[in-house]
Design a protein around this motif. Structure first.
Motif, mmCIF file in Angstrom:
data_model
loop_
_atom_site.group_PDB
_atom_site.id
_atom_site.type_symbol
_atom_site.label_atom_id
_atom_site.label_comp_id
_atom_site.label_asym_id
_atom_site.label_seq_id
_atom_site.Cartn_x
_atom_site.Cartn_y
_atom_site.Cartn_z
ATOM 1 N N GLY A 158 -5.087 7.840 -0.913
ATOM 2 C CA GLY A 158 -4.325 6.787 -1.631
ATOM 3 C C GLY A 158 -4.530 5.469 -1.488
ATOM 4 O O GLY A 158 -4.844 4.449 -2.048
ATOM 5 N N ILE A 159 -4.805 5.037 0.063
ATOM 6 C CA ILE A 159 -4.949 3.909 0.482
ATOM 7 C C ILE A 159 -6.519 3.531 0.716
ATOM 8 O O ILE A 159 -6.791 2.200 0.280
ATOM 9 N N LYS B 157 2.308 4.407 -5.961
ATOM 10 C CA LYS B 157 1.344 5.225 -4.998
ATOM 11 C C LYS B 157 1.749 6.283 -4.723
ATOM 12 O O LYS B 157 0.947 7.502 -4.996
ATOM 13 N N ASN C 247 -7.212 4.540 -3.650
ATOM 14 C CA ASN C 247 -6.008 4.723 -4.880
ATOM 15 C C ASN C 247 -6.590 6.089 -5.417
ATOM 16 O O ASN C 247 -6.668 5.989 -6.758
ATOM 17 N N ARG D 194 0.688 -1.364 0.005
ATOM 18 C CA ARG D 194 -0.127 0.114 -0.163
ATOM 19 C C ARG D 194 0.714 1.358 0.005
ATOM 20 O O ARG D 194 0.368 2.446 0.088
ATOM 21 N N THR D 195 2.131 1.224 0.097
ATOM 22 C CA THR D 195 2.909 2.368 0.206
ATOM 23 C C THR D 195 4.112 2.351 -0.987
ATOM 24 O O THR D 195 5.232 3.016 -0.842
ATOM 25 N N GLN E 291 1.272 8.641 -8.017
ATOM 26 C CA GLN E 291 -0.076 9.071 -8.154
ATOM 27 C C GLN E 291 -0.355 10.051 -7.297
ATOM 28 O O GLN E 291 -1.193 10.987 -7.693
ATOM 29 N N LEU F 173 2.950 5.871 4.579
ATOM 30 C CA LEU F 173 2.624 6.630 3.199
ATOM 31 C C LEU F 173 2.617 7.905 3.575
ATOM 32 O O LEU F 173 3.487 8.776 2.438
#
Ligand SMILES: [Ca+2]
Length: 343
Positions: free
Chosen positions: A131-132, A97, A135, A92-93, A100, A335
Motif C-alpha cells: 500500500g505504501i 488506504k 498504492n 500514508r495510512t 483498498q 498501517l
C-alpha cells in the motif's frame, strides 16, 4: 550630443555582446554535461563488462540510455527529507488506504493466506508495504529504470550505490531473469508491486508460481518475494515494531536517534524507565531491547526536541533495511496495525 549617442550605442553593443557571451557559455555547459554523461556511459559499459556482464547485453541495454534531469530533482526533494512525521504517517495510512488494502485482500485471500503461513510474515505487513510503496500496484512508475539508475550513477551524491545496482540489473538481464522490455518503474530504479531494487530482486525475488518467470507486478510472485525478503532479513512474526512514548526532558541527547543509517544506544526498555513519562502505561515486555527515535529533530525547524518520540524494536530495523527512512518504517508499521484491527 553626438558624443552621448555614441556612448549609448557603445553601451547597447556591450550589452548585446554580454548576452551573447552568457548564451554561449550556458549552451556550452549543457553540451559539456551531455558529453560528460556520454563519457560516463562509455566508461560504465567497460566497467560492466569487466564485472562479468556480456558485451552484447551491455551494448543493447545501454544503447538508448539518457540523462534524466527530473530524476535528480526527485532525488533532492524526497518527502522523507521535508515532511514531518505526523504528516508523513497520516498521508500514508488513511481510511482509503485501509479500504483498498482490504479489497485486495478479499480478492486474493487464498494466495495471501498461503504465503503468510509459508514465510511466517503477517499478511497485514505485506499489505502495508504494498500500500505504501505503490498504492496496491496502482503506482508502479513509468520511468525507464536503466536511464534512472544511470542518471543517479552519473550524479555524485550516491554514485557508488547506484552504479552497483545498475551492474546487478544488467546481470539479471544477461541471465534472462529479467526481460529488458519490462524495465519501467520508479525514478530511483525500483520495480514492481513492492518496489524492489535490482539487488533485492537478485537476492530475494522468487518465481513462486513456478512458471519460469519472476513477475513482480503480479500478486503471487510479488507477495511471495516480499515475504521471502522479510523472512530472510529476520522479521519476527507477532513481535512489536514500535511504540510511542512521552519523553522526559532529562534524557541525555546521546540516546536520541534521528538518523536511519545506524540505530544506536539499544538497551532493555526498563533501562529507559526514568526518562519515559508514560512508562507504566506501556503494554509491552520491559525486557525487550529497544532504542529511542525522535525523527523530527533534524528536519523540522524549531521542532520541540522530544516529540514525537518512539521506542523501536528489532522488527523496526528490518523495515529500515527495506528502506532507510525513519518515517517510512513508522508508516508501514502503523498501517500494518490498522489492517490488524480490520482483518
Ligand atoms: Ca512466476
Amino acid at each position: 550630443m553626438f558624443f552621448f549617442v555614441l556612448i549609448k550605442k557603445m553601451i547597447k553593443k556591450l550589452i548585446s555582446i554580454y548576452i551573447l557571451l552568457i548564451l554561449f557559455f550556458s549552451q556550452s555547459s549543457v553540451f559539456a554535461s551531455n558529453s560528460e554523461f556520454n563519457v560516463w556511459v562509455r566508461e560504465f559499459k567497460a566497467q560492466a563488462v569487466k564485472s562479468g556482464v556480456s558485451k552484447k547485453t551491455s551494448d543493447e541495454v545501454m544503447s538508448s540510455v539518457i540523462f534524466l534531469p527530473k530524476v535528480i530533482e526527485y532525488d533532492r526533494f524526497q518527502p522523507e527529507f521535508y515532511e514531518d512525521t505526523h504528516t508523513y504517517i497520516k498521508k500514508r495510512t488513511n481510511k482509503n488506504k485501509v479500504k483498498q488494502g482490504l479489497a485486495l485482500y478479499e480478492k486474493e485471500k487464498s494466495t495471501i493466506d498461503r504465503i503468510e503461513k509459508e514465510f511466517l510474515i503477517e499478511k497485514e505487513l505485506l499489505l502495508a508495504l504494498m500500500g505504501i510503496e505503490t498504492n496496491f500496484g496502482k503506482y508502479l512508475g513509468k520511468m525507464d529504470i536503466v536511464s534512472s539508475l544511470a542518471t543517479l550513477s552519473f550524479d555524485k551524491r550516491r554514485s557508488d550505490f547506484f552504479t552497483k545496482e545498475l551492474i546487478i540489473l544488467l546481470k539479471l538481464v544477461d541471465q534472462k531473469i529479467i526481460d529488458k522490455k519490462i524495465l519501467f518503474g520508479s525514478w530511483a530504479g525500483a520495480f514492481g508491486n513492492f518496489q524492489f531494487m535490482p539487488r533485492t530482486i537478485r537476492n530475494y525475488a522468487i518465481d513462486y508460481n513456478k512458471n519460469s518467470t519472476i513477475e513482480l507486478k503480479k500478486t503471487e510472485d510479488s507477495f511471495a518475494s516480499a515475504a521471502n525478503y522479510l523472512n530472510k532479513i529476520g522479521w519476527k512474526k507477532n513481535t512489536p515494531c514500535f511504540t510511542k512514548i512521552n519523553l522526559n526532558k532529562s534524557i541525555p541527547k546521546r540516546y536520541l536517534n534521528s538518523s536511519a543509517k545506524n540505530i544506536k544506544y539499544k538497551k532493555k526498555i526498563k533501562y529507559f524507565k526514568k526518562y519515559i513519562k508514560n512508562y507504566n502505561e506501556l503494554k509491552i515486555n520491559k525486557n525487550l531491547e529497544a532504542a529511542i527515535i525522535t525523527p523530527d529533530i533534524d528536519i523540522i525547524p524549531g521542532a520541540s526536541t522530544y516529540t514525537p518520540a518512539y521506542l523501536v524494536f528489532s522488527n523496526y530495523e528490518k523495515i529500515l533495511n527495506w528502506n532507510r527512512s525513519l518515517r517510512f518504517a513508522l508508516a508501514v508499521c502503523t498501517l500494518k496495525d490498522r489492517f490488524k484491527n480490520e482483518i
